[in-house]
Scaffold this motif. Structure first.
Motif, PDB file in Angstrom:
ATOM      1  N   ASP A   1      43.044  80.331  75.777  1.00 46.40           N
ATOM      2  CA  ASP A   1      43.508  81.670  76.139  1.00 46.40           C
ATOM      3  C   ASP A   1      44.248  81.685  77.472  1.00 46.40           C
ATOM      4  OD1 ASP A   1      42.398  83.019  73.817  1.00 46.40           O
ATOM      5  OD2 ASP A   1      40.442  82.540  74.686  1.00 46.40           O
ATOM      6  N   LYS A   2      44.751  80.515  77.868  1.00 47.91           N
ATOM      7  CA  LYS A   2      45.580  80.390  79.062  1.00 47.91           C
ATOM      8  C   LYS A   2      47.004  80.027  78.648  1.00 47.91           C
ATOM      9  CE  LYS A   2      41.772  78.907  82.060  1.00 47.91           C
ATOM     10  NZ  LYS A   2      41.239  77.821  82.923  1.00 47.91           N
TER      11      LYS A   2
ATOM     12  N   LYS B   1      29.285  72.568  73.887  1.00 50.56           N
ATOM     13  CA  LYS B   1      30.398  73.138  74.647  1.00 50.56           C
ATOM     14  C   LYS B   1      31.345  72.036  75.091  1.00 50.56           C
ATOM     15  CE  LYS B   1      31.616  75.574  78.914  1.00 50.56           C
ATOM     16  NZ  LYS B   1      31.141  76.184  80.175  1.00 50.56           N
TER      17      LYS B   1
ATOM     18  N   ASP C   1      37.201  71.582  77.018  1.00 44.65           N
ATOM     19  CA  ASP C   1      36.476  72.677  76.370  1.00 44.65           C
ATOM     20  C   ASP C   1      37.497  73.645  75.783  1.00 44.65           C
ATOM     21  OD1 ASP C   1      37.400  74.202  78.598  1.00 44.65           O
ATOM     22  OD2 ASP C   1      35.619  73.637  79.732  1.00 44.65           O
ATOM     23  N   GLU C   2      37.081  74.853  75.461  1.00 46.29           N
ATOM     24  CA  GLU C   2      37.955  75.806  74.779  1.00 46.29           C
ATOM     25  C   GLU C   2      38.639  76.796  75.727  1.00 46.29           C
ATOM     26  OE1 GLU C   2      38.304  75.850  70.951  1.00 46.29           O
ATOM     27  OE2 GLU C   2      37.968  73.904  71.894  1.00 46.29           O
ATOM     28  N   GLU C   3      38.388  76.678  77.029  1.00 47.77           N
ATOM     29  CA  GLU C   3      38.932  77.659  77.973  1.00 47.77           C
ATOM     30  C   GLU C   3      40.458  77.694  77.979  1.00 47.77           C
ATOM     31  OE1 GLU C   3      37.313  77.093  81.831  1.00 47.77           O
ATOM     32  OE2 GLU C   3      35.227  77.491  81.215  1.00 47.77           O
ATOM     33  N   HIS C   4      41.087  76.545  77.722  1.00 47.17           N
ATOM     34  CA  HIS C   4      42.552  76.470  77.753  1.00 47.17           C
ATOM     35  C   HIS C   4      43.208  77.298  76.658  1.00 47.17           C
ATOM     36  CE1 HIS C   4      41.581  73.746  74.491  1.00 47.17           C
ATOM     37  NE2 HIS C   4      42.843  73.819  74.109  1.00 47.17           N
TER      38      HIS C   4
END
Length: 483
Positions: free
Chosen positions: A238-239, A370, A233-236
């Motif tokens: 902003d990590k 998602k 998904d896209e969570e990575h």
């Protein structure tokens, strides 16, 4: 029973028959055994493993190589659990689809994976195969192509070398040059050599910031992250970028090793993997019992598991390992649902250069989802289907109640379908790490068409069980090697 190769079962059956012809020795007795109960197998072990799925068999193989006494039981008559490979008759029986049509070929032509996945050529599962020498018992082939679904609605080959980037239709001319520069940076980057960092600290810089610094556009972000770094998904975004960059390096190294794609696959299907690890365990003294259900996991006054009960038999061990289906409900929690559709085709997937074996990743944002959708296809050259028949599988995380709606973006890529089998499975993970209650539980297999995330769970399980990290410094350049 369901496996293509029954070498382990045959070996075990031969041993049992030989033992039955002799006078059975007196059963061992133990102080902990209640009156009226009998020991299950040898009674006392260092570890009891419930289930013969890949994760459980890897753990039992690794423990037995270390000299541990292992008892492994499975309620089924076959190896692999939910990840078994089925012949044609058993596939139709599994999904209650009636009689298998005769025009699809014979049973011996088929080994259809219930949970289809490819193996990253230089990834962690390959290292585990080498670590235990399971590669001695399996034969691998390279997957023909790795593709990504683009915003234009087309299936395009994933470029993973600077030269491929320049000819890829995924990007315009100037974007190709920026992507090529990005890949060169990734290729030369080494975490422990600051001179390769070019002033960037990837432990603090986010992946979004790294993409932006190279001038890459959002569509390029998505195909790199989802089709190459295998992010779900896209969570990575902003990590910190470092973990995602390492995933990209593994992908590129694996592709460079075999050329056509970064993935490999065992002949006769994935069912051979747990059988191979089981064979290692048996060679090192492990005990296997198929068709052996477990009625109860036994706990002491402190709430720690110390054994299992099956009918009037009991076995004791310091640790209890298994897949979620063997443990009480309070020990596991649901994490979601995975929908999979196994499709039989009489043609390769269109627009994949007539490749018999391919993986296609559909980034979720490209189709208004998602979660990503995964498509993979295998055929006769991998000894899993009859000549002229292709097995394609579409899988994803269920986001709403309609399985077909969740799979639609993948199914429409396949062309005409001869027969399809759809399943929706609840996935689980352990509530605790097992340290307190001695219950070491694996997580369910995810929806992806590769093993990279499942290997993370396997490494975590191994560390929880042994208190040590598994040595993953092995050179995985070739499954033909012998560690």
């Amino acid at each position: 029973f369901f496996s293509r190769c029954g070498c382990v079962e045959t070996l075990i059956s031969t041993i049992i028959m030989a033992e039955e012809e002799q006078v059975a020795p007196a059963a061992p007795t133990f102080d902990w055994l209640p009156e009226g109960m009998e020991p299950l197998a040898d009674g006392e072990y260092d570890a009891i493993v419930m289930g013969t799925g890949l994760k459980e068999c890897v753990i039992s193989g690794l423990l037995s190589v270390q000299g541990k006494r292992v008892l492994q039981v499975d309620r089924n008559a076959y190896y692999g659990g939910d990840g078994a490979s089925l012949n044609l008759t058993h596939l139709f029986e599994k999904f209650k689809a009636g009689e298998a049509p005769t025009n699809l070929g014979s049973n011996r032509d088929y080994a259809v994976d219930l949970i289809p996945k490819f193996i990253m050529a230089c990834g962690n599962l390959t290292k585990m195969l080498l670590h235990t020498k399971v590669t001695r018992y399996l034969d691998f082939r390279s997957i023909a192509g790795s593709y990504v679904y683009a915003s234009t609605g087309k299936i395009l080959k994933v470029p993973a070398t600077p030269n491929e980037a320049l000819s890829s239709p995924l990007m315009g001319l100037f974007e190709k040059r920026r992507f090529r520069k990005f890949l060169i940076y990734i290729d030369q980057y080494e975490e422990n050599k600051p001179e390769t960092h070019e002033g960037r600290d990837l432990t603090t810089m986010t992946m979004r910031e790294l993409y932006t610094e190279f001038g890459l556009v959002p569509d390029t972000h998505q195909f790199i992250s989802h089709a190459m770094c295998l992010e779900l998904d896209e969570e990575h975004m902003d990590k910190p970028a470092l973990p995602t960059v390492k995933n990209l390096q593994t992908y590129c190294y694996s592709l460079a090793r075999y050329g056509t794609s970064p993935y490999i696959y065992p002949l006769y299907g994935l069912g051979g993997l747990p059988e191979g690890f089981s064979r290692i365990c048996a060679i090192h003294g492990g005990t296997f019992m198929l068709n052996q259900d477990v009625d109860e996991i036994l706990f002491n006054e402190s709430g720690q598991a110390y054994g299992i009960k099956a009918g009037n038999q009991m076995a004791k061990a310091d640790i209890i390992i298994g897949d979620p289906s063997y443990f009480p409900k309070e020990k596991i929690r649901a994490t979601g649902k995975v929908v999979r559709c196994i499709c039989l085709l009489n043609h390769p997937i269109p627009n994949t250069n007539d490749s018999e074996s391919v993986q296609i990743i559909i980034p979720g944002p490209q189709v208004g989802r998602k979660n990503d959708v995964f498509v993979c296809s295998v055929g006769h050259s991998l000894a899993v289907a009859a000549q002229g028949v292709y097995v394609a599988i579409v899988s994803t995380i269920l986001e709403d109640g309609d399985p077909d709606k969740n799979l639609a973006s993948g199914l429409r890529l396949l062309g005409p379908i001869l027969k399809r089998f759809t399943s929706v499975t609840t996935t689980y993970e352990p509530v605790t790490d097992g340290t307190a209650d001695k219950c070491f539980i694996s997580s369910s297999f995810d929806a992806t068409s590769h093993f990279e995330n499942d290997c993370d769970d396997l490494l975590s399980l191994y560390e929880r069980v042994t208190g040590e990290k598994l040595d993953m410094t092995i050179n995985a350049d070739s499954v033909e090697g012998d560690y």
